[in-house]
Design a protein around this motif. Structure first.
Motif, PDB file in Angstrom:
ATOM      1  N   THR A  87       0.821  -1.212   0.000  1.00 39.63           N
ATOM      2  CA  THR A  87       0.000   0.000   0.000  1.00 39.63           C
ATOM      3  C   THR A  87       0.856   1.263   0.000  1.00 39.63           C
ATOM      4  O   THR A  87       0.379   2.332  -0.406  1.00 39.63           O
ATOM      5  CB  THR A  87      -0.934   0.016   1.211  1.00 39.63           C
ATOM      6  OG1 THR A  87      -0.150  -0.018   2.410  1.00 39.63           O
ATOM      7  CG2 THR A  87      -1.864  -1.199   1.197  1.00 39.63           C
ATOM      8  N   ASP A  88       2.091   1.163   0.449  1.00 32.57           N
ATOM      9  CA  ASP A  88       2.975   2.332   0.498  1.00 32.57           C
ATOM     10  C   ASP A  88       4.133   2.210  -0.495  1.00 32.57           C
ATOM     11  O   ASP A  88       5.229   2.709  -0.267  1.00 32.57           O
ATOM     12  CB  ASP A  88       3.516   2.528   1.918  1.00 32.57           C
ATOM     13  CG  ASP A  88       4.330   1.332   2.402  1.00 32.57           C
ATOM     14  OD1 ASP A  88       4.447   0.329   1.657  1.00 32.57           O
ATOM     15  OD2 ASP A  88       4.855   1.392   3.533  1.00 32.57           O
ATOM     16  N   LYS A  89       3.890   1.545  -1.611  1.00 37.38           N
ATOM     17  CA  LYS A  89       4.963   1.223  -2.552  1.00 37.38           C
ATOM     18  C   LYS A  89       5.661   2.457  -3.108  1.00 37.38           C
ATOM     19  O   LYS A  89       6.878   2.448  -3.322  1.00 37.38           O
ATOM     20  CB  LYS A  89       4.438   0.361  -3.699  1.00 37.38           C
ATOM     21  CG  LYS A  89       3.244   0.949  -4.443  1.00 37.38           C
ATOM     22  CD  LYS A  89       2.731  -0.033  -5.484  1.00 37.38           C
ATOM     23  CE  LYS A  89       1.465   0.464  -6.168  1.00 37.38           C
ATOM     24  NZ  LYS A  89       0.313   0.520  -5.223  1.00 37.38           N
ATOM     25  N   GLU A  90       4.913   3.541  -3.337  1.00 35.46           N
ATOM     26  CA  GLU A  90       5.522   4.718  -3.954  1.00 35.46           C
ATOM     27  C   GLU A  90       6.341   5.528  -2.956  1.00 35.46           C
ATOM     28  O   GLU A  90       7.519   5.822  -3.185  1.00 35.46           O
ATOM     29  CB  GLU A  90       4.433   5.590  -4.586  1.00 35.46           C
ATOM     30  CG  GLU A  90       3.733   4.936  -5.765  1.00 35.46           C
ATOM     31  CD  GLU A  90       4.692   4.562  -6.885  1.00 35.46           C
ATOM     32  OE1 GLU A  90       5.738   5.227  -7.039  1.00 35.46           O
ATOM     33  OE2 GLU A  90       4.401   3.594  -7.617  1.00 35.46           O
ATOM     34  N   GLU A  91       5.729   5.856  -1.813  1.00 33.91           N
ATOM     35  CA  GLU A  91       6.433   6.704  -0.852  1.00 33.91           C
ATOM     36  C   GLU A  91       7.631   6.008  -0.209  1.00 33.91           C
ATOM     37  O   GLU A  91       8.609   6.656   0.177  1.00 33.91           O
ATOM     38  CB  GLU A  91       5.479   7.234   0.231  1.00 33.91           C
ATOM     39  CG  GLU A  91       4.717   6.178   1.006  1.00 33.91           C
ATOM     40  CD  GLU A  91       3.354   5.882   0.416  1.00 33.91           C
ATOM     41  OE1 GLU A  91       2.419   5.692   1.202  1.00 33.91           O
ATOM     42  OE2 GLU A  91       3.232   5.856  -0.833  1.00 33.91           O
ATOM     43  N   GLN A  92       7.573   4.664  -0.110  1.00 34.16           N
ATOM     44  CA  GLN A  92       8.682   3.926   0.502  1.00 34.16           C
ATOM     45  C   GLN A  92       9.625   3.293  -0.529  1.00 34.16           C
ATOM     46  O   GLN A  92      10.588   2.636  -0.159  1.00 34.16           O
ATOM     47  CB  GLN A  92       8.137   2.824   1.423  1.00 34.16           C
ATOM     48  CG  GLN A  92       7.359   3.338   2.619  1.00 34.16           C
ATOM     49  CD  GLN A  92       8.214   4.163   3.543  1.00 34.16           C
ATOM     50  OE1 GLN A  92       9.415   3.906   3.688  1.00 34.16           O
ATOM     51  NE2 GLN A  92       7.622   5.181   4.169  1.00 34.16           N
ATOM     52  N   ALA A  93       9.336   3.477  -1.812  1.00 26.02           N
ATOM     53  CA  ALA A  93      10.160   2.899  -2.891  1.00 26.02           C
ATOM     54  C   ALA A  93      10.422   1.412  -2.633  1.00 26.02           C
ATOM     55  O   ALA A  93      11.560   0.942  -2.622  1.00 26.02           O
ATOM     56  CB  ALA A  93      11.480   3.660  -3.029  1.00 26.02           C
ATOM     57  N   ARG A  94       9.347   0.672  -2.440  1.00 30.64           N
ATOM     58  CA  ARG A  94       9.456  -0.756  -2.123  1.00 30.64           C
ATOM     59  C   ARG A  94      10.069  -1.545  -3.290  1.00 30.64           C
ATOM     60  O   ARG A  94       9.928  -1.159  -4.453  1.00 30.64           O
ATOM     61  CB  ARG A  94       8.076  -1.328  -1.788  1.00 30.64           C
ATOM     62  CG  ARG A  94       7.406  -0.705  -0.578  1.00 30.64           C
ATOM     63  CD  ARG A  94       8.166  -0.978   0.697  1.00 30.64           C
ATOM     64  NE  ARG A  94       7.423  -0.519   1.878  1.00 30.64           N
ATOM     65  CZ  ARG A  94       7.874  -0.584   3.120  1.00 30.64           C
ATOM     66  NH1 ARG A  94       9.084  -1.081   3.353  1.00 30.64           N
ATOM     67  NH2 ARG A  94       7.140  -0.146   4.126  1.00 30.64           N
ATOM     68  N   VAL A  95      10.716  -2.660  -2.942  1.00 27.84           N
ATOM     69  CA  VAL A  95      11.369  -3.520  -3.936  1.00 27.84           C
ATOM     70  C   VAL A  95      10.886  -4.963  -3.761  1.00 27.84           C
ATOM     71  O   VAL A  95      10.293  -5.312  -2.733  1.00 27.84           O
ATOM     72  CB  VAL A  95      12.906  -3.462  -3.795  1.00 27.84           C
ATOM     73  CG1 VAL A  95      13.418  -2.071  -4.119  1.00 27.84           C
ATOM     74  CG2 VAL A  95      13.339  -3.880  -2.392  1.00 27.84           C
TER      75      VAL A  95
END
Length: 208
Positions: A87-95
């Motif tokens: 759910t926070d992929k953009e703000e946390q730059a998830r990989v």
């Protein structure tokens, strides 16, 4: 094994379930700084903190001559986790990552060549697995041709003196991510992905 605190699993009931799911172990011994590795079906028994594992090698396997220290690994389900599920992929730059369950047991191997021990291991393994495929083959100790086959194997008993378990189930993520990942995995076609989802969902239920 690299084990961040968030992924450490201490409940031996989790190990029971892991082995019940798949009692196929990776057995590792070291001689003269060279590892020897076998992959074997085994028989597992736990009484409190005492863990005993029995099995056998083909006699030509060099590991059959390696009594002493050993490590056994039980591999559980594993699954790819897409960063697009967070759910926070953009703000946390998830990989991307991988979720899985695995157990490493350290202990001592004892080897056996007596007929009684070998017959019991072969019999117990066949009873366990024949039922799973809807068949009923049995080791028959009264048959000379069955007994003669025991000359081709060496048995072992492994007593664990240390157990390290890693259940990597997105515990290092916020709840919204964990719930989203579990839902996505539950919808995947791979059975192992759905199994990881079930483990994650069980953890979330336990948290509530």
């Amino acid at each position: 094994m690299y084990l961040p605190r968030a992924f450490a699993e201490a409940d031996l009931a989790s190990l029971d379930a892991l082995v019940a799911r798949d009692n196929f172990a990776t057995v590792i011994t070291v001689r003269d700084e060279v590892p020897t590795i076998s992959h074997l079906p085994v028989l597992y028994r736990r009484d409190g903190d005492r863990i005993e594992i029995r099995g056998h090698w083909a006699r030509p396997n060099p590991q059959a001559k390696h009594p002493g220290p050993a490590t056994l690994i039980f591999h559980g389900p594993h699954a790819y986790v897409s960063p697009s599920w967070y759910t926070d992929k953009e703000e946390q730059a998830r990989v991307p990552t991988w979720n899985y369950a695995v157990a490493h047991l350290r202990g001592q191997l004892q080897t056996f060549e007596d007929t009684e021990f070998l017959a019991a291991v072969v019999s117990d393994l066949s009873v366990k697995h024949e039922a799973s495929v809807g068949r009923d083959w049995r080791f028959e100790p009264e048959r000379a041709d069955h007994l003669s086959q025991l000359r081709g194997i060496v048995g072992f008993r492994f007593i664990a003196d240390g157990t390290v378990m890693k259940w990597k189930l997105s515990q290092n993520h916020p709840e919204a991510n964990r719930v989203a990942v579990a839902a996505e995995l539950a919808a995947q076609p791979r059975q192992a992905s759905r199994e990881i989802a079930a483990l994650m969902q069980a953890r979330e239920t336990a948290r509530d």
